[in-house]
Design a protein around this motif. Structure first.
Motif, PDB file in Angstrom:
ATOM      1  N   ASP A 114     -11.079  36.453  23.493  1.00 48.70           N
ATOM      2  CA  ASP A 114     -10.444  35.149  23.298  1.00 48.70           C
ATOM      3  C   ASP A 114     -11.433  34.006  23.518  1.00 48.70           C
ATOM      4  N   VAL A 124      -6.909  33.497  18.916  1.00 53.23           N
ATOM      5  CA  VAL A 124      -6.835  33.567  20.372  1.00 53.23           C
ATOM      6  C   VAL A 124      -5.432  34.014  20.749  1.00 53.23           C
ATOM      7  N   THR A 125      -5.321  35.165  21.425  1.00 48.95           N
ATOM      8  CA  THR A 125      -4.007  35.722  21.754  1.00 48.95           C
ATOM      9  C   THR A 125      -3.610  35.499  23.203  1.00 48.95           C
TER      10      THR A 125
END
Length: 229
Positions: A114, A124-125
């Motif tokens: 990320d 981006v998780t």
């Protein structure tokens, strides 16, 4: 060797040349940004080289601005601050990449992914805090700062105008990044690197010429004084 304004300005020119050439070199040798790579020697070497380049660029940028502080006006000041802020953030982010991310590669690989995605435009998780803001500020500083500073230097008509124009155009060209594969978008940094090297050389040469003119005028001044006496 005495420390003078001319000496420091010439040194800033050399720093700008070195930063521009390193900027191009880094694009050629930068490894792929992923968890597996951040623990490699190539990653650490490139990151340290990026930090060195950023420091040299800030020194060179300061010399370029101070040499033309009057001629560039408010436009030059805004461009200088924005473009410089981009590379200040680059130093901070690169410090994390070389000293923080490698130990986290095994413990928190998703965070590492990320973090890298924040600056490469990937997805981006997880939670990366204020990193997206830093990435946005860096992008705006590079694009808008490079454009404004390049235009200001072009209008000042003191250093190489082709290099100033190339800086402005090269900075704006980053808008094409979303349209290109990440493996190719690094090529867009080449014009900016070449522009910085050109501006640095122009600054060094201009100061060298000025110092020669000053030195050659001393004997003439002494002869004039002798003639008057």
């Amino acid at each position: 060797m005495s420390i003078t304004t001319t000496t420091l300005t010439r040194a800033a020119g050399v720093a700008a040349v070195a930063a521009g050439l390193l900027f191009i070199l880094i694009q050629l040798i930068h490894p792929h940004e992923d968890v597996a790579t951040v623990t490699t020697t190539a990653w650490a070497f490139t990151a340290l080289l990026t930090m060195a380049m950023s420091v040299l660029l800030l020194v060179g940028l300061t010399g370029l601005y101070l040499r033309q502080v009057t001629e560039t006006g408010v436009l030059g000041l805004v461009g200088f601050l924005l473009f410089g802020a981009c590379f200040m953030l680059t130093i901070a982010a690169t410090f994390v990449e070389v000293f923080v991310l490698p130990p986290l590669a095994d413990q928190a690989p998703q965070y590492v992914d990320d973090f890298l995605a924040t600056f490469t435009g990937g997805a981006v998780t997880g939670d990366v805090g204020s990193l997206p803001v830093a990435g946005l500020v860096s992008a705006v500083g590079y694009l808008l700062g490079g454009l404004l500073f390049g235009v200001a230097l072009f209008r000042a008509r003191i250093l190489a105008r082709w290099a100033a124009l190339l800086l402005a155009v090269g900075s704006v060209a980053t808008l094409l990044v979303p349209l290109l594969p990440h493996s190719l978008d690094r090529l867009l940094a080449f014009p900016v690197g070449l522009a910085l090297a050109g501006l640095g050389y122009s600054l060094w040469r201009e100061q060298r010429r000025s110092s020669h003119v000053s030195v050659s005028s001393v004997p003439s001044a002494r002869l004039d004084s002798a003639g008057v006496e």
